[in-house]
Design an enzyme around this catalytic site. Structure first.
Site, PDB file in Angstrom:
ATOM      1  N   CYS A 131       1.274  -0.875   0.395  1.00  0.00           N
ATOM      2  CA  CYS A 131      -0.039   0.038  -0.225  1.00  0.00           C
ATOM      3  C   CYS A 131       1.203   1.647   0.115  1.00  0.00           C
ATOM      4  O   CYS A 131       2.053   1.236  -0.417  1.00  0.00           O
ATOM      5  CB  CYS A 131      -0.849  -0.567   1.107  1.00  0.00           C
ATOM      6  SG  CYS A 131      -2.163   1.154   1.113  1.00  0.00           S
ATOM      7  N   ASP A 181      -6.824  -1.659  -8.937  1.00  0.00           N
ATOM      8  CA  ASP A 181      -6.252  -0.071  -8.858  1.00  0.00           C
ATOM      9  C   ASP A 181      -5.338   0.695 -10.159  1.00  0.00           C
ATOM     10  O   ASP A 181      -5.197   2.339 -10.299  1.00  0.00           O
ATOM     11  CB  ASP A 181      -4.391  -0.175  -8.002  1.00  0.00           C
ATOM     12  CG  ASP A 181      -4.758   0.030  -6.828  1.00  0.00           C
ATOM     13  OD1 ASP A 181      -6.624  -0.197  -6.335  1.00  0.00           O
ATOM     14  OD2 ASP A 181      -4.243  -1.167  -6.150  1.00  0.00           O
ATOM     15  N   HIS A 211      -7.367  -3.870  -4.685  1.00  0.00           N
ATOM     16  CA  HIS A 211      -5.903  -2.818  -3.281  1.00  0.00           C
ATOM     17  C   HIS A 211      -6.218  -4.041  -1.945  1.00  0.00           C
ATOM     18  O   HIS A 211      -7.343  -3.855  -1.699  1.00  0.00           O
ATOM     19  CB  HIS A 211      -6.760  -1.506  -3.390  1.00  0.00           C
ATOM     20  CG  HIS A 211      -5.831  -1.041  -2.340  1.00  0.00           C
ATOM     21  ND1 HIS A 211      -4.174  -0.378  -2.646  1.00  0.00           N
ATOM     22  CD2 HIS A 211      -5.872  -0.317  -0.636  1.00  0.00           C
ATOM     23  CE1 HIS A 211      -3.628  -0.031  -2.283  1.00  0.00           C
ATOM     24  NE2 HIS A 211      -4.288   0.404  -0.826  1.00  0.00           N
TER      25      HIS A 211
END
Length: 244
Positions: A131, A181, A211
């Site tokens: 992330c 994403d 994600h």
């Protein structure tokens, strides 16, 4: 296998960290693992242990240490869709406060601490992140081209700082993107930027993923995506890091 909770001195106080390593008395390549937004918790400790089991000293710092020790927010055992929005609303200010300047100040401290450990072999290290931690990993590699030999980032906004971030990077790079994403057009554009910067890289969309797919304690988890992540990360580290 040995695990430890460590304290890393930084310019802005002490950062708590989780570490895992073989614990066999030998020296092993160092890997700096940047957490995702939800922070250090059981699933991330397990990932660090898994990586350490392949012969690495893995250091996972709490990048929100300015707020307090991990966990900085109370987390459920499983982060479902109903929890995600509330948690992100609480964590987003911390993410936004973690500027590039803070990243680089902390990265200096993390790398100095990691490479000074007696269990860590001399030579460059690897950096991986998840992330927003993937962006921190790329920033770290760009700031320390002589000290970072490998970078891997997963479901990470690595393009957030613009293509200029990639120019100093000398490490070998793997980027594993969530299908949710990045579009194929975005992937192509990112690849062109990495090529223009001369970065030795692989960059791919992991099919069927959203994600956060590496994190087994969330609704985003995808077992095939996590395995693909290991299938890319482990060869990258093996090819670039040595026991000195």
């Amino acid at each position: 296998m040995r695990t430890e909770t460590l304290q890393i001195p930084t310019a802005d106080g002490t950062a708590d960290a989780f570490a895992a390593h073989p614990g066999d008395g030998g020296r092993h390549p160092g890997v700096l693992m940047y957490m995702d937004a939800f922070g250090i918790r059981p699933v991330l400790r397990e990932m660090a242990r898994e990586l350490a089991g392949h012969g690495y000293f893995v250091l996972v710092p709490n990048v929100f240490h300015r707020t307090g020790p991990a966990p900085v927010v109370r987390l459920p055992e499983h982060i479902g869709e109903k929890d995600r929005d509330e948690l992100i609303s609480r964590l987003m200010p911390l993410i936004n406060e973690h500027t590039a300047e803070r990243t680089l100040s902390d990265a200096d401290a993390y790398l100095d601490f990691l490479t000074a450990r007696p269990e860590v072999a001399p030579g460059p290290v690897g950096v991986t992140g998840y992330c927003f931690g993937g962006l921190l990993a790329m920033r770290t590699a760009a700031a320390h081209p002589g000290r970072v030999a490998a970078v891997a980032a997963f479901h990470a906004p690595v393009a957030a700082d613009g293509p200029g971030l990639f120019t100093p990077v000398t490490a070998r790079v793997h980027l594993g993107h969530a299908e949710g994403d990045l579009t194929p057009q975005d992937l192509d554009a990112l690849g062109r930027d990495l090529d223009a910067a001369g970065v030795d890289h692989t960059s791919e969309i992991y099919p069927g993923t959203v994600h956060g797919f590496t994190m087994a304690d969330t609704d985003a988890y995808d077992a095939a995506g996590l395995q693909r992540h290991w299938d890319r990360l482990l060869p990258l580290l093996a090819a670039t890091l040595t026991d000195g």
